[in-house]
Design a protein around this motif. Sequence first.
Motif, PDB file in Angstrom:
ATOM      1  N   THR A 225       1.941   8.579  -6.767  1.00 26.40           N
ATOM      2  CA  THR A 225       2.156  10.171  -6.412  1.00 26.40           C
ATOM      3  C   THR A 225       3.257  10.657  -7.572  1.00 26.40           C
ATOM      4  OG1 THR A 225       1.540  10.103  -4.102  1.00 26.40           O
ATOM      5  CG2 THR A 225       2.948  11.828  -4.663  1.00 26.40           C
ATOM      6  N   MET A 226       4.324   9.782  -7.487  1.00 26.52           N
ATOM      7  CA  MET A 226       5.512  10.014  -8.635  1.00 26.52           C
ATOM      8  C   MET A 226       5.142  10.121  -9.890  1.00 26.52           C
ATOM      9  SD  MET A 226       8.434   7.675  -6.535  1.00 26.52           S
ATOM     10  CE  MET A 226       9.709   7.612  -7.928  1.00 26.52           C
ATOM     11  N   THR A 227       4.075   9.217 -10.291  1.00 25.51           N
ATOM     12  CA  THR A 227       3.564   9.276 -11.546  1.00 25.51           C
ATOM     13  C   THR A 227       3.022  10.540 -11.882  1.00 25.51           C
ATOM     14  OG1 THR A 227       3.226   6.724 -11.610  1.00 25.51           O
ATOM     15  CG2 THR A 227       1.992   7.823 -13.256  1.00 25.51           C
ATOM     16  N   LEU A 228       2.008  10.922 -11.120  1.00 25.73           N
ATOM     17  CA  LEU A 228       1.445  12.108 -11.233  1.00 25.73           C
ATOM     18  C   LEU A 228       2.151  13.522 -10.969  1.00 25.73           C
ATOM     19  CD1 LEU A 228      -1.893  12.037  -9.041  1.00 25.73           C
ATOM     20  CD2 LEU A 228      -1.648  11.534 -11.617  1.00 25.73           C
TER      21      LEU A 228
ATOM     22  N   ALA B 284       5.268   5.590 -17.385  1.00 24.10           N
ATOM     23  CA  ALA B 284       4.755   4.231 -17.803  1.00 24.10           C
ATOM     24  C   ALA B 284       5.366   3.179 -16.576  1.00 24.10           C
ATOM     25  CB  ALA B 284       5.028   3.857 -19.192  1.00 24.10           C
ATOM     26  N   ARG B 285       6.639   3.335 -16.403  1.00 30.37           N
ATOM     27  CA  ARG B 285       7.108   2.355 -15.643  1.00 30.37           C
ATOM     28  C   ARG B 285       6.651   2.384 -14.235  1.00 30.37           C
ATOM     29  NH1 ARG B 285      11.906   4.200 -18.197  1.00 30.37           N
ATOM     30  NH2 ARG B 285      12.481   5.346 -16.277  1.00 30.37           N
ATOM     31  N   LEU B 286       6.463   3.612 -13.852  1.00 34.00           N
ATOM     32  CA  LEU B 286       5.929   3.774 -12.293  1.00 34.00           C
ATOM     33  C   LEU B 286       4.368   3.578 -12.339  1.00 34.00           C
ATOM     34  CD1 LEU B 286       7.529   7.491 -11.513  1.00 34.00           C
ATOM     35  CD2 LEU B 286       8.154   5.106 -10.618  1.00 34.00           C
ATOM     36  N   ALA B 287       3.535   3.829 -13.604  1.00 38.23           N
ATOM     37  CA  ALA B 287       2.340   3.081 -13.525  1.00 38.23           C
ATOM     38  C   ALA B 287       2.316   1.918 -13.600  1.00 38.23           C
ATOM     39  CB  ALA B 287       1.731   3.794 -14.933  1.00 38.23           C
ATOM     40  N   VAL B 288       3.123   0.760 -14.135  1.00 37.10           N
ATOM     41  CA  VAL B 288       3.007  -0.378 -14.093  1.00 37.10           C
ATOM     42  C   VAL B 288       3.309  -1.048 -12.612  1.00 37.10           C
ATOM     43  CG1 VAL B 288       4.308  -2.454 -14.795  1.00 37.10           C
ATOM     44  CG2 VAL B 288       3.625  -0.837 -16.515  1.00 37.10           C
ATOM     45  N   LEU B 289       4.447  -0.396 -12.189  1.00 37.00           N
ATOM     46  CA  LEU B 289       4.636  -0.755 -10.670  1.00 37.00           C
ATOM     47  C   LEU B 289       3.321  -0.359  -9.706  1.00 37.00           C
ATOM     48  CD1 LEU B 289       8.321   0.420  -9.984  1.00 37.00           C
ATOM     49  CD2 LEU B 289       7.404  -1.810  -9.654  1.00 37.00           C
ATOM     50  N   SER B 290       2.795   0.762  -9.957  1.00 33.57           N
ATOM     51  CA  SER B 290       1.707   1.036  -9.093  1.00 33.57           C
ATOM     52  C   SER B 290       0.486  -0.247  -9.518  1.00 33.57           C
ATOM     53  CB  SER B 290       1.040   2.254  -9.563  1.00 33.57           C
ATOM     54  OG  SER B 290       1.860   3.547  -9.725  1.00 33.57           O
TER      55      SER B 290
ATOM     56  N   PHE C 293       9.083  -2.992  -3.542  1.00 33.97           N
ATOM     57  CA  PHE C 293       9.242  -1.949  -3.014  1.00 33.97           C
ATOM     58  C   PHE C 293      10.664  -1.397  -2.651  1.00 33.97           C
ATOM     59  CE2 PHE C 293       9.259   0.266   1.082  1.00 33.97           C
ATOM     60  CZ  PHE C 293       8.455   1.244   0.737  1.00 33.97           C
ATOM     61  N   VAL C 294      11.544  -2.306  -2.236  1.00 28.86           N
ATOM     62  CA  VAL C 294      12.911  -1.719  -1.830  1.00 28.86           C
ATOM     63  C   VAL C 294      13.772  -1.320  -3.148  1.00 28.86           C
ATOM     64  CG1 VAL C 294      14.952  -2.268  -0.807  1.00 28.86           C
ATOM     65  CG2 VAL C 294      12.768  -3.053  -0.024  1.00 28.86           C
ATOM     66  N   PHE C 295      13.734  -2.312  -4.194  1.00 24.14           N
ATOM     67  CA  PHE C 295      14.420  -2.016  -5.223  1.00 24.14           C
ATOM     68  C   PHE C 295      13.738  -1.510  -6.511  1.00 24.14           C
ATOM     69  CE2 PHE C 295      16.586  -5.479  -2.920  1.00 24.14           C
ATOM     70  CZ  PHE C 295      17.574  -4.907  -2.674  1.00 24.14           C
ATOM     71  N   GLY C 296      12.606  -1.932  -6.990  1.00 22.43           N
ATOM     72  CA  GLY C 296      11.791  -1.370  -7.985  1.00 22.43           C
ATOM     73  C   GLY C 296      11.614  -0.009  -7.927  1.00 22.43           C
ATOM     74  N   LEU C 297      11.097   0.442  -6.927  1.00 27.27           N
ATOM     75  CA  LEU C 297      10.899   2.006  -7.100  1.00 27.27           C
ATOM     76  C   LEU C 297      11.929   2.823  -7.294  1.00 27.27           C
ATOM     77  CD1 LEU C 297       7.828   2.235  -4.308  1.00 27.27           C
ATOM     78  CD2 LEU C 297       7.698   3.022  -6.872  1.00 27.27           C
ATOM     79  N   PRO C 298      13.077   2.642  -6.430  1.00 26.80           N
ATOM     80  CA  PRO C 298      14.233   3.706  -6.600  1.00 26.80           C
ATOM     81  C   PRO C 298      14.938   3.513  -7.992  1.00 26.80           C
ATOM     82  CG  PRO C 298      14.411   2.238  -4.319  1.00 26.80           C
ATOM     83  CD  PRO C 298      13.390   1.702  -5.125  1.00 26.80           C
ATOM     84  N   PHE C 299      15.053   2.081  -8.649  1.00 26.48           N
ATOM     85  CA  PHE C 299      15.891   1.958  -9.957  1.00 26.48           C
ATOM     86  C   PHE C 299      14.755   2.460 -10.871  1.00 26.48           C
ATOM     87  CE2 PHE C 299      18.302  -0.874  -6.959  1.00 26.48           C
ATOM     88  CZ  PHE C 299      19.552  -0.321  -7.276  1.00 26.48           C
ATOM     89  N   ALA C 300      13.438   2.310 -10.744  1.00 28.73           N
ATOM     90  CA  ALA C 300      12.649   2.802 -11.861  1.00 28.73           C
ATOM     91  C   ALA C 300      12.780   4.242 -11.961  1.00 28.73           C
ATOM     92  CB  ALA C 300      11.114   2.316 -11.554  1.00 28.73           C
ATOM     93  N   ASP C 301      12.988   5.045 -10.820  1.00 28.66           N
ATOM     94  CA  ASP C 301      13.208   6.426 -10.710  1.00 28.66           C
ATOM     95  C   ASP C 301      14.334   7.104 -11.399  1.00 28.66           C
ATOM     96  OD1 ASP C 301      12.468   9.121 -10.349  1.00 28.66           O
ATOM     97  OD2 ASP C 301      12.958   8.825  -8.330  1.00 28.66           O
TER      98      ASP C 301
ATOM     99  N   GLY D 106       0.725  -1.339  -0.145  1.00 29.72           N
ATOM    100  CA  GLY D 106      -0.079  -0.052  -0.076  1.00 29.72           C
ATOM    101  C   GLY D 106       0.745   1.372   0.035  1.00 29.72           C
ATOM    102  N   ILE D 107       1.994   1.333   0.882  1.00 26.10           N
ATOM    103  CA  ILE D 107       2.769   2.478   0.974  1.00 26.10           C
ATOM    104  C   ILE D 107       3.329   2.596  -0.638  1.00 26.10           C
ATOM    105  CG2 ILE D 107       4.921   3.522   1.857  1.00 26.10           C
ATOM    106  CD1 ILE D 107       4.198   1.752   4.485  1.00 26.10           C
ATOM    107  N   GLY D 108       3.924   1.346  -1.020  1.00 23.83           N
ATOM    108  CA  GLY D 108       4.531   1.655  -2.386  1.00 23.83           C
ATOM    109  C   GLY D 108       3.713   1.902  -3.438  1.00 23.83           C
ATOM    110  N   ALA D 109       2.182   1.715  -3.311  1.00 26.80           N
ATOM    111  CA  ALA D 109       1.411   2.248  -4.417  1.00 26.80           C
ATOM    112  C   ALA D 109       1.153   3.576  -4.522  1.00 26.80           C
ATOM    113  CB  ALA D 109       0.229   1.442  -4.170  1.00 26.80           C
ATOM    114  N   VAL D 110       0.970   4.080  -3.116  1.00 27.54           N
ATOM    115  CA  VAL D 110       0.711   5.544  -3.028  1.00 27.54           C
ATOM    116  C   VAL D 110       1.910   6.238  -3.376  1.00 27.54           C
ATOM    117  CG1 VAL D 110       0.459   7.320  -1.182  1.00 27.54           C
ATOM    118  CG2 VAL D 110      -0.690   4.988  -1.085  1.00 27.54           C
ATOM    119  N   VAL D 111       3.286   5.856  -3.189  1.00 31.07           N
ATOM    120  CA  VAL D 111       4.532   6.640  -3.493  1.00 31.07           C
ATOM    121  C   VAL D 111       4.485   6.506  -4.989  1.00 31.07           C
ATOM    122  CG1 VAL D 111       7.072   6.449  -3.596  1.00 31.07           C
ATOM    123  CG2 VAL D 111       5.665   6.097  -1.347  1.00 31.07           C
ATOM    124  N   ALA D 112       4.384   5.410  -5.749  1.00 28.79           N
ATOM    125  CA  ALA D 112       4.399   5.150  -7.361  1.00 28.79           C
ATOM    126  C   ALA D 112       3.488   6.199  -7.856  1.00 28.79           C
ATOM    127  CB  ALA D 112       4.068   3.558  -7.558  1.00 28.79           C
TER     128      ALA D 112
END
Length: 385
Positions: free
Chosen positions: A49-52, A66-72, A108-116, A41-47
């Motif tokens: 927010t980053m997408t928007l 697009a990468r962040l939206a898929v992760l979301s 959460f730990v690796f996907g979000l930081p490296f996607a960004d 849930g935390i990861g989805a909210v962060v992803a």
Amino acid sequence: MAVSDMRQVHDWFLQRGLPLVLTRRVRSRALVERSAPMVSGIGAVVALTMTLAVLTGADPDYGLAARLAVLSLVLIAAPFALHALHRARTTRSEAGRRSAALLVMALFVFGLPFADSGFSGIAAAEALVFALIALMAIWLTYIGFGSIALWAFRFASVQLGALGTLMSRALPLLMITVVVYFTGELWQLAARMSRQRLWETIGFLSIVALLFVVTTIRDEVQALREDRAELHDPAKLLVGTPLAVQPGREPARTALSLAEQVNVVAVMVVSQAIQVVFFTVGIFAFFLALGIVAVPDDVAVLWSAEQSCAVGQPPCPGTWFGVTVPVPQTVVHVSLFVAVLSGLYFTVSTSVDPLYRERFFEPLIADVAVSLAGRDAYLEMETTR
């Protein structure tokens, strides 16, 4: 008592927001699997927010969005998959649940930081921060934060009628704050206040309100344990629960441990805090809409004595957690500041309002009385096993 019966007892306490009554052994089971939905849930909210933030920025990066939206989408779907695997209650489903939980943690730990940030030192530092957040989520799961929050939210949502009544009684306050809202000095303060300082001010006011609520509720819990005359016949309170006792047989009452005291106070504080947040968000939305409708851009610039983004142009657009919104930044700041002040007043006034006590606080006390009676019966059962 059979294992299935004990599971019902454990679930009963978790559903009532009292996880710290259970033993450490029970709370330690499947920690990673149980904490994965919170992390997801935390990861989805962060992803999201980053997408928007990326899409509303000056130079949108559609590939990153697009990468962040898929992760979301993956993180949003994960809790449902974990719940389905848990409901199956088979050896294979439990193994799948464990693997899915580990995958959520990795995303959460690796996907979000490296996607960004790609494969870089910045991404590695962000991954370390996200790992600490994941560990915090595991610890919060161990102490039962999710159970407390879910029970408090369910209780507060059931009592939304009381909130509507109290909001109607707060109309005189709303009229006063409307007058304050159209004060030039407040707009000048909001224009010169950075978002960081604004959040610091909100945090200070929130701590003041929290200390007031905790002190009030702690006294209520102490009075509840000392006087069990009317609400506290265990045989009546525990009818229909997994911990039902025979009439006339009252389990021994022992003093609440520090963890149990914190747990009982926490469920009551969080349930009341949810209503305060609902009230504050409603007031914020009201003043945000009022500022959009009633305050032209040139008047907002005049009141706040600020410069617009460019000569002859309207004030700079506002931002909300990095997301650009079509509302002037000063309007956002003024509305948020007035809403938080109104929320502080609402917190204090509801604690002494007789109607609020009748509609919200007394049902809350009665519900906690059932939980405490169950706690006494559970501890007596554990000592005889």
